[in-house]
Design an enzyme around this catalytic site. Structure first.
Site, short mmCIF file in Angstrom:
data_model
loop_
_atom_site.label_atom_id
_atom_site.label_comp_id
_atom_site.label_asym_id
_atom_site.label_seq_id
_atom_site.Cartn_x
_atom_site.Cartn_y
_atom_site.Cartn_z
N ASP A 51 -6.21 12.17 1.55
CA ASP A 51 -5.97 10.75 1.82
C ASP A 51 -5.89 10.51 3.32
O ASP A 51 -5.79 9.39 3.79
CB ASP A 51 -4.73 10.23 1.08
CG ASP A 51 -3.46 11.00 1.41
OD1 ASP A 51 -3.51 11.90 2.27
OD2 ASP A 51 -2.42 10.70 0.81
N ASP A 90 -6.68 14.24 -3.19
CA ASP A 90 -5.34 13.64 -3.11
C ASP A 90 -5.28 12.41 -4.00
O ASP A 90 -6.15 11.53 -3.90
CB ASP A 90 -5.06 13.18 -1.67
CG ASP A 90 -4.45 14.27 -0.81
OD1 ASP A 90 -3.80 15.18 -1.36
OD2 ASP A 90 -4.62 14.20 0.42
N LYS A 120 -4.22 16.82 -5.85
CA LYS A 120 -3.01 17.16 -5.09
C LYS A 120 -2.08 15.97 -5.10
O LYS A 120 -2.50 14.83 -4.87
CB LYS A 120 -3.36 17.56 -3.64
CG LYS A 120 -2.11 17.95 -2.83
CD LYS A 120 -2.46 18.72 -1.56
CE LYS A 120 -2.98 17.84 -0.45
NZ LYS A 120 -2.01 16.81 0.02
N GLU A 122 1.92 14.63 -3.78
CA GLU A 122 3.04 14.89 -2.87
C GLU A 122 4.38 14.72 -3.58
O GLU A 122 4.58 13.72 -4.26
CB GLU A 122 2.99 13.91 -1.68
CG GLU A 122 1.82 14.14 -0.75
CD GLU A 122 1.86 13.20 0.46
OE1 GLU A 122 2.87 12.50 0.66
OE2 GLU A 122 0.86 13.17 1.21
N GLU A 189 3.71 21.56 4.44
CA GLU A 189 3.31 20.95 5.71
C GLU A 189 4.47 20.86 6.67
O GLU A 189 5.52 20.31 6.34
CB GLU A 189 2.71 19.56 5.46
CG GLU A 189 2.26 18.88 6.74
CD GLU A 189 1.39 17.65 6.52
OE1 GLU A 189 1.08 16.99 7.52
OE2 GLU A 189 1.02 17.36 5.37
#
EC number: 2.1.2.11
Length: 271
Positions: A51, A90, A120, A122, A189
């Site tokens: 993204d 994402d 993916k 978050e 990250e």
């Protein structure tokens, strides 16, 4: 570009095997077909349709504005240019948080319409229901912990995460949870290298870092940063492998000059 005689597709199974035998996983972002062809041909294991396209392709300040339709468009483009790499996409902000039914709908759309290999998402415990629902549909999920850019307004800054004991403990628990739920890998990250190493050693699934130190099972960077196309972004964790921005600037300057001076095109360059 060398043509591989036998193209062996990278799968979740192979990524797991790579961790077990200690082979590091290479991962880069990709947003279009031409770039995907180059990255795939060079042997990149995983292409992430990030993204981050919101930043590098569309010029937004954050990753929040990009839509599901736009992510599908980028994913379709990347899949068309890929023969070997695993393509992960994402799920964009707002397409999975808070409502597991909507999360599943978003996930199915990406998989059906793009032909990508996995997604993916978050977050940890907060999005447990969404992850469970997507996995139950047979869709591979990669987790993402630490600095999660979709939550940037909550953090208020892009500095290193999980330096405090409580946040570090939650990250360890979330990583374990993602593995237990059935995620095939986790991205960490911008967290301290010591904590990242602890996660990588505790988990049996691959742990891929960005600004998380050298002890990860793999590394991921944004391709425009690696190639020096975006030049203003210079975090400590980024290694620039080329200065394509400068090269492109020179080439275009020369082209403009040649057009203005009538040096291009010549008689030979016409029909």
């Amino acid at each position: 570009m060398s043509q591989h005689k036998e193209v062996k597709l990278v799968t979740t199974h192979q990524l797991q095997a790579m961790k077990q035998r200690g082979e590091k996983i290479s991962m880069l972002t990709a947003y279009d077909c031409s770039m995907a062809r180059i990255l795939d041909g060079a042997g990149t294991d995983v292409l992430l349709v990030g993204d981050s396209a919101a930043n590098v392709m569309a010029g937004h300040e954050t990753t929040l504005p990009i839509t599901l339709d736009q992510m599908i468009y980028h994913a379709q483009s990347v899949v068309r240019g890929t023969r070997r790499a695993f393509v992960a996409v994402d799920l964009p902000f707002g397409s999975y948080q808070g409502n597991s039914s909507e999360a599943l709908r978003s996930a199915v759309r990406v998989m059906k319409e793009s032909g990508a290999h996995g997604l993916k998402l978050e977050g940890g415990a907060e999005i447990k229901d969404s992850i469970t629902r997507i996995l139950a549909a047979g869709i591979p999920v990669m987790g993402h912990l630490g600095l999660t850019p979709q939550s940037i307004y909550k953090f208020g800054t892009y500095t290193v995460r999980a330096k405090e004991a409580a946040e570090a403990q939650k990250l360890l628990e979330d990583a374990q949870l993602l593995q237990e739920l059935g995620c095939f890998a986790v991205v960490l990250e911008k967290i301290p290298a010591v904590l990242a190493r602890q996660v990588a050693e505790q988990l049996t699934i691959p742990v891929i870092g960005i600004g998380a130190g050298p002890h990860m099972d793999g590394q991921v960077l944004v391709v425009h940063d690696v190639l020096g196309i975006t030049q203003e972004f210079k975090p400590r964790f980024l290694r620039r492998y080329a200065e394509l921005g400068d090269l492109m600037h020179q080439a275009v300057t020369q082209y403009v000059s040649d057009v203005k001076s009538r040096a291009f095109p010549t008689e030979a360059e016409g029909y």
